[in-house]
Design an enzyme around this catalytic site. Structure first.
Site, short mmCIF file in Angstrom:
data_model
loop_
_atom_site.label_atom_id
_atom_site.label_comp_id
_atom_site.label_asym_id
_atom_site.label_seq_id
_atom_site.Cartn_x
_atom_site.Cartn_y
_atom_site.Cartn_z
N THR A 13 59.81 79.03 12.83
CA THR A 13 59.45 80.49 11.64
C THR A 13 57.77 80.31 11.69
O THR A 13 57.61 81.89 11.45
CB THR A 13 59.30 78.35 10.66
N LYS A 105 48.21 70.34 15.09
CA LYS A 105 47.33 69.06 14.79
C LYS A 105 47.84 68.21 14.76
O LYS A 105 46.72 67.12 15.70
CB LYS A 105 47.14 69.13 13.40
N GLU A 129 42.86 77.46 13.17
CA GLU A 129 43.33 77.29 11.57
C GLU A 129 44.76 76.59 11.11
O GLU A 129 44.48 76.37 9.84
CB GLU A 129 42.84 78.57 11.76
N ILE A 136 45.11 78.62 4.11
CA ILE A 136 44.29 77.85 3.39
C ILE A 136 43.23 77.78 4.52
O ILE A 136 43.25 77.47 5.24
CB ILE A 136 43.73 76.88 2.82
N LYS A 205 45.53 66.40 10.30
CA LYS A 205 44.92 66.95 9.96
C LYS A 205 43.39 66.50 9.16
O LYS A 205 42.69 67.00 9.02
CB LYS A 205 45.23 67.64 8.73
N1 HSE Z 1 55.04 69.35 7.59
C1 HSE Z 1 53.49 69.72 6.75
C2 HSE Z 1 53.94 69.91 5.57
C3 HSE Z 1 53.20 71.26 6.98
O1 HSE Z 1 54.78 69.12 4.33
O2 HSE Z 1 52.65 69.99 4.57
C4 HSE Z 1 53.23 71.95 8.27
O3 HSE Z 1 52.04 71.33 8.90
#
Ligand code: HSE
Length: 436
Positions: A13, A105, A129, A136, A205
């Site tokens: 993707t 991440k 990033e 963002i 994150k």
């Molecule tokens: N699976 C994550 C989410 C997106 O639902 O925000 C990728 O980090």
């Protein structure tokens, strides 16, 4: 203008989005970067898909290890994900003197110390990033835009899947399990949604943001992680009646004695902008001493939003490649030899406010017993809601909001409250942040 050759690992993707956006905006990107940036080789197990997406305009291979050694490649973009093969590939790319751009991440939160140290030693950049909040530019903001500030805390809705589920639970009053199934049907949640719903993805994150905000090493293993699987629709309803929404927040907060690093469902006043971030969107609130609060909002996932972050890193690396390593923006915002050893505090030492829901016998003295226990633990009550018992019922729900308290003391008080004969079952505890 020597073109920059990129080797892309993984054309799923985000990889596909990166190819599309880099092709579509090539001219504009070159004007910004100073050199054309082109993906000259792609490694993917599905070589057929890779050939189809690239239309024969890039070399395609199934062997990613061959690509990270290719002397023609300047930058490796790692979009494979996971901790194992991705770690080996990133370390091999660094060893071969290549800059790396990654959206991974999990890899950086768990193996960041090793990877950033290897990059530092080799004089190459690892840019990430896309690893936090998708499109963002929060890494850029924390690392550069807010560089004047002593950052006090960061709080973010950094997982779109769980935010979608919580929004649906609130809107439709449905239980978690039903909404999860719907999210999977719509393609928001993975077939195995564990990382999202258990808070692990958000904790990866939050760990990266804590390092950038406070100049500490990445320490995912010390993060407190609690997902949304045990959250009940009734708590979302009561929270709303008290003027709050429940969000899964990733929080990194500086305290005098250390850093709070935690992910858990959190009550937030409904009047805050961040409380109104609904569906699969992400938002991060950063409190700096000079700037005050700043809020960053946008799409945290998806092909082109995430590609936007990947390509911004490619432009940065292209511009910085000619600078002496010591003059580049440091990986984790602070100079590598200036990281401090502030400990991550255990959850029992965390200081926040609490929502407590308990089922009680509706008779004289019950509330007095509960408030006495809280007072003995120096826990001050901020607000209270008691429902009338239903027709023919002798029990009712009491909901208490506390002022800030120490988690260990709150847990001790909860144990004493649960031991009362007039309290039925367990007390539900959800943390609360005013974010002001
Ligand atoms: N699976 C994550 C989410 C997106 O639902 O925000 C990728 O980090």
């Amino acid at each position: 203008m020597k073109p920059i050759n990129v080797g892309l690992l993984g054309i799923g993707t985000v990889g596909g989005g990166t190819w599309t956006v880099l092709s579509r905006n090539a001219e504009e990107i070159t004007r910004r970067a100073g050199s054309p940036i082109r993906i000259t080789a792609v490694a993917d197990r599905n070589t057929e898909l890779a050939t189809q997406v690239t239309g024969g305009a890039a070399r395609v291979t199934a062997d990613a290890f061959e690509l990270v050694k290719d002397p023609e490649i300047d930058i490796i973009v790692e979009l494979i994900g996971g901790y194992t093969v991705a770690r080996d590939l990133v370390l091999a790319a660094i060893e071969n003197g290549k800059h790396v751009v990654t959206a991974n991440k999990a890899l950086l939160a768990v193996h960041g110390k090793e990877i950033f140290a290897a990059a530092q030693a080799k004089g190459v950049t690892v840019a990430f990033e896309a690893a936090v909040a998708g499109g963002i530019p929060i890494i850029k903001a924390l690392r550069e835009g807010l560089a004047a500030n002593r950052i006090q805390w960061v709080a973010g809705i950094i997982n779109g899947t769980t935010n979608f589920i919580l929004s649906e639970m609130r809107d439709k009053g449905l239980p978690f399990a039903d909404v999860l199934k719907e999210a999977q049907r719509l393609g928001y949640a993975e077939a195995d949604p564990t990382f999202d719903i258990e808070g692990i993805d958000a904790a990866h994150k939050a760990t990266l943001m804590s390092a950038l905000a406070f100049g500490i090493p990445v320490q995912f293993d010390k993060a407190y992680v609690e997902g949304i699987t045990r959250l009940e629709a009734v708590d979302i309803k009561y929270a709303e009646q008290l003027g709050y929404r429940i969000k899964l927040l990733g929080i990194a907060k500086r305290r005098e004695t250390g850093v709070e690093l935690r992910v858990h469902p959190t009550l937030i006043p409904s009047s805050r902008l961040i409380a109104n971030v609904e569906g699969a969107m992400n938002a991060v609130l950063v409190q700096g001493d000079a700037v005050g609060a700043t809020l960053y909002y946008g799409k945290g996932a998806g092909a082109e939003p995430t590609a936007s972050a990947v390509i911004a890193d490619l432009v940065d690396v292209t511009r910085l490649a000619t600078a002496e390593p010591g003059h580049r923006v440091p990986h984790l915002a602070f100079q590598a030899d200036q990281l401090v050893d502030l400990p991550i505090l255990p959850i029992e030492e965390v200081q926040t406010a609490y929502y407590l829901r308990m089922r009680v016998e509706d008779r004289a003295g019950v509330l007095a017993d509960i408030t006495r226990i809280l007072a003995e633990g120096s826990i001050s009550i901020d607000a209270m809601l008691q429902k009338e018992p239903g027709e023919g019922e002798s029990q009712t729900d009491i909901i208490l909001l506390t002022h800030q308290a120490i988690e260990g003391q709150v847990n001790a008080a909860i144990a004493n409250i649960e031991a009362l004969k007039t309290v039925v079952g367990k007390v539900t505890k959800i943390r609360l942040e005013e974010l002001n």
